[in-house]
Design an enzyme around this catalytic site. Structure first.
Site, PDB file in Angstrom:
ATOM      1  N   ASN A  11       3.243   7.561   3.669  1.00  5.88           N
ATOM      2  CA  ASN A  11       3.689   6.058   4.277  1.00  5.88           C
ATOM      3  C   ASN A  11       2.196   5.457   4.723  1.00  5.88           C
ATOM      4  O   ASN A  11       1.891   5.728   5.780  1.00  5.88           O
ATOM      5  CB  ASN A  11       4.548   6.353   5.423  1.00  5.88           C
ATOM      6  CG  ASN A  11       4.930   4.975   6.019  1.00  5.88           C
ATOM      7  OD1 ASN A  11       4.270   3.851   5.391  1.00  5.88           O
ATOM      8  ND2 ASN A  11       5.647   4.677   7.138  1.00  5.88           N
ATOM      9  N   TRP A  12       1.844   4.646   3.820  1.00  5.42           N
ATOM     10  CA  TRP A  12       0.365   3.996   4.202  1.00  5.42           C
ATOM     11  C   TRP A  12       0.601   3.105   5.201  1.00  5.42           C
ATOM     12  O   TRP A  12      -0.616   2.383   5.887  1.00  5.42           O
ATOM     13  CB  TRP A  12      -0.201   3.599   2.939  1.00  5.42           C
ATOM     14  CG  TRP A  12      -0.472   4.307   1.876  1.00  5.42           C
ATOM     15  CD1 TRP A  12      -0.174   5.861   1.796  1.00  5.42           C
ATOM     16  CD2 TRP A  12      -1.254   4.110   0.628  1.00  5.42           C
ATOM     17  NE1 TRP A  12      -0.798   6.337   0.549  1.00  5.42           N
ATOM     18  CE2 TRP A  12      -1.229   5.191  -0.161  1.00  5.42           C
ATOM     19  CE3 TRP A  12      -1.577   3.094  -0.098  1.00  5.42           C
ATOM     20  CZ2 TRP A  12      -1.589   5.461  -1.486  1.00  5.42           C
ATOM     21  CZ3 TRP A  12      -2.048   3.055  -1.360  1.00  5.42           C
ATOM     22  CH2 TRP A  12      -2.192   4.504  -2.045  1.00  5.42           C
ATOM     23  N   LYS A  13       1.737   2.491   5.663  1.00  2.00           N
ATOM     24  CA  LYS A  13       1.813   1.387   6.507  1.00  2.00           C
ATOM     25  C   LYS A  13       0.950   0.196   6.130  1.00  2.00           C
ATOM     26  O   LYS A  13       0.889  -0.033   4.763  1.00  2.00           O
ATOM     27  CB  LYS A  13       1.454   1.946   7.831  1.00  2.00           C
ATOM     28  CG  LYS A  13       2.377   3.258   8.226  1.00  2.00           C
ATOM     29  CD  LYS A  13       2.270   3.739   9.542  1.00  2.00           C
ATOM     30  CE  LYS A  13       3.248   4.911   9.789  1.00  2.00           C
ATOM     31  NZ  LYS A  13       3.396   5.596  11.341  1.00  2.00           N
ATOM     32  N   HIS A  98      12.226   2.818   9.018  1.00  5.19           N
ATOM     33  CA  HIS A  98      11.477   3.148   9.802  1.00  5.19           C
ATOM     34  C   HIS A  98      11.396   2.719  11.205  1.00  5.19           C
ATOM     35  O   HIS A  98      11.761   1.581  11.500  1.00  5.19           O
ATOM     36  CB  HIS A  98      10.074   2.964   8.868  1.00  5.19           C
ATOM     37  CG  HIS A  98       9.005   3.832   9.571  1.00  5.19           C
ATOM     38  ND1 HIS A  98       8.319   3.382  10.782  1.00  5.19           N
ATOM     39  CD2 HIS A  98       8.438   4.850   9.189  1.00  5.19           C
ATOM     40  CE1 HIS A  98       7.241   4.285  10.982  1.00  5.19           C
ATOM     41  NE2 HIS A  98       7.359   5.174  10.140  1.00  5.19           N
ATOM     42  N   GLU A 100       8.980   1.781  13.057  1.00  9.30           N
ATOM     43  CA  GLU A 100       8.250   0.672  13.337  1.00  9.30           C
ATOM     44  C   GLU A 100       9.159  -0.563  12.846  1.00  9.30           C
ATOM     45  O   GLU A 100       8.677  -1.906  13.545  1.00  9.30           O
ATOM     46  CB  GLU A 100       6.976   0.975  12.485  1.00  9.30           C
ATOM     47  CG  GLU A 100       6.050   2.028  13.407  1.00  9.30           C
ATOM     48  CD  GLU A 100       5.017   2.759  12.651  1.00  9.30           C
ATOM     49  OE1 GLU A 100       4.482   2.367  11.373  1.00  9.30           O
ATOM     50  OE2 GLU A 100       4.407   3.532  13.116  1.00  9.30           O
ATOM     51  N   GLU A 168      12.404  11.318  12.280  1.00  5.56           N
ATOM     52  CA  GLU A 168      11.054  11.190  12.703  1.00  5.56           C
ATOM     53  C   GLU A 168      11.094  10.721  14.236  1.00  5.56           C
ATOM     54  O   GLU A 168      11.328   9.572  14.656  1.00  5.56           O
ATOM     55  CB  GLU A 168      10.508  10.122  12.117  1.00  5.56           C
ATOM     56  CG  GLU A 168      10.021  10.276  10.535  1.00  5.56           C
ATOM     57  CD  GLU A 168       8.945   9.126  10.041  1.00  5.56           C
ATOM     58  OE1 GLU A 168       7.937   9.861   9.448  1.00  5.56           O
ATOM     59  OE2 GLU A 168       9.150   7.861  10.157  1.00  5.56           O
ATOM     60  N   GLY A 174       2.279   9.052  15.089  1.00  2.28           N
ATOM     61  CA  GLY A 174       0.811   8.437  15.320  1.00  2.28           C
ATOM     62  C   GLY A 174       0.284   8.993  16.496  1.00  2.28           C
ATOM     63  O   GLY A 174      -0.664   8.427  16.942  1.00  2.28           O
ATOM     64  N   SER A 211       3.113  12.881  12.921  1.00  2.00           N
ATOM     65  CA  SER A 211       1.940  13.601  12.940  1.00  2.00           C
ATOM     66  C   SER A 211       1.711  14.878  12.262  1.00  2.00           C
ATOM     67  O   SER A 211       1.606  15.787  12.585  1.00  2.00           O
ATOM     68  CB  SER A 211       1.590  14.154  14.466  1.00  2.00           C
ATOM     69  OG  SER A 211       1.542  12.903  15.202  1.00  2.00           O
ATOM     70  N   GLY A 232       2.362   9.881   7.713  1.00  2.00           N
ATOM     71  CA  GLY A 232       1.528   8.693   7.951  1.00  2.00           C
ATOM     72  C   GLY A 232       0.147   8.675   7.915  1.00  2.00           C
ATOM     73  O   GLY A 232      -0.515   8.728   6.788  1.00  2.00           O
ATOM     74  N   GLY A 233      -0.450   8.806   9.035  1.00  2.00           N
ATOM     75  CA  GLY A 233      -1.954   8.747   8.966  1.00  2.00           C
ATOM     76  C   GLY A 233      -2.525   9.962   8.096  1.00  2.00           C
ATOM     77  O   GLY A 233      -3.669   9.299   7.379  1.00  2.00           O
TER      78      GLY A 233
HETATM   79  P1  PGA Z   1       2.264   9.808  11.344  1.00  2.00           P
HETATM   80  O1  PGA Z   1       3.387   8.763  10.970  1.00  2.00           O
HETATM   81  O2  PGA Z   1       2.270  10.731  10.208  1.00  2.00           O
HETATM   82  O3  PGA Z   1       0.931   9.180  11.414  1.00  2.00           O
HETATM   83  O4  PGA Z   1       2.711  10.378  12.855  1.00  2.00           O
HETATM   84  C1  PGA Z   1       4.558   9.152  10.278  1.00  2.00           C
HETATM   85  C2  PGA Z   1       5.339   7.976  10.013  1.00  2.00           C
HETATM   86  O5  PGA Z   1       5.402   6.980  10.791  1.00  2.00           O
HETATM   87  O6  PGA Z   1       6.102   8.078   8.905  1.00  2.00           O
END
Ligand code: PGA
Length: 248
Positions: A11-13, A98, A100, A168, A174, A211, A232-233
């Site tokens: 997930n590149w956000k 998600h 977010e 998640e 994050g 994470s 994500g990251g």
């Molecule tokens: P993260 O994000 O790996 O940066 O914790 C995961 C996500 O939000 O899907």
């Protein structure tokens, strides 16, 4: 022996332009060139880079998913994207719900409608659920997950090939604070039990997200109920994303 094919999705956000997506695809294709296809791999670029990513990953086996979708086919919804627009880029799936997005006021009802709309349109869906730190500390993790799943899954039986669920925990996203493999397994076993009310629990894939990195991915995915990762990251760098795919 599980029948479920592992899925690792990045997930590149709100990161990367179309040009950056092309560069990323070149690297990732090289890094995964000797893969055997046992693991399904997807990247989720922002809407503005979907086209470029689809072209750049064509023929590689890496799928391209959107990060969100609206439930309506078209209409007065400024800033939103419909299933047909996603399909029109050549992308084959989408995240829904998600945390977010939920924090930006995507409701349980919208998540349910969007999941169904995406599946009806023929997109794969990764439905995201997870509890906040307050809920976990209050001992409400299972009740929270149950409520999120019961809001989204009714009527989706038979869609197990297209629908995955990502657990998640919000406190792990994050933050560098990953759930331990044991606590992730416990929560995901619960997700699978509740999903079993609507879906074939043996067939639905449940991913862990929060994470995930190249160092912790193998231990997480070795758990019996964890079928992959939503990253994500650590997905922003092709090297670390490829290492996670290999760990699966
Ligand atoms: P993260 O994000 O790996 O940066 O914790 C995961 C996500 O939000 O899907």
């Amino acid at each position: 022996m599980t029948l479920r094919r592992p899925l690792v999705a990045g997930n590149w956000k709100m990161h990367k332009t179309g040009a950056e997506a092309r560069g990323y695809a070149r690297s990732l294709r090289e890094l995964l060139a000797d893969g055997d296809g046992r693991v399904q791999v997807a990247v989720c670029p922002p809407f503005t880079a979907l086209d470029a990513a689809v072209v750049a990953f064509a023929g590689s086996g890496v799928e391209v998913f959107a990060q969100a979708v609206h439930e309506a086919d078209a209409g007065a919804h400024t800033g939103e994207i419909a299933t047909g627009m996603i399909l029109g880029t050549g992308a084959t799936g989408t995240l829904v719900g998600h945390s977010e997005r939920r924090a930006a006021a995507e409701t349980d009802l919208q998540v349910a409608r969007r999941t169904r709309a995406a599946l009806d349109a023929g997109l794969s869906v990764i439905l995201c659920v997870g509890e906040s730190l307050d809920r976990r500390d209050a001992g409400e993790t299972e009740a929270w997950l149950t409520a999120q799943l019961r809001a989204a899954l009714p009527g989706l039986g038979g869609r197990e090939d297209a629908l995955s669920i990502a657990y998640e925990p919000i406190w792990a996203i994050g933050t560098g604070r990953t759930a331990t493999p044991e606590s992730a397994q416990a929560a995901i076993a619960h997700v699978r039990r509740v999903a079993g009310e609507q879906l074939d629990a043996e067939r639905v894939r449940v991913l862990y997200g929060g994470s995930v990195n190249a160092d912790n991915a193998a231990a997480l995915m070795a758990q019996p109920d964890i079928d992959g990762a939503l990253v994500g990251g650590a997905s922003l760098d092709p090297e670390s994303f490829a290492a996670i795919v290999r760990a699966a």
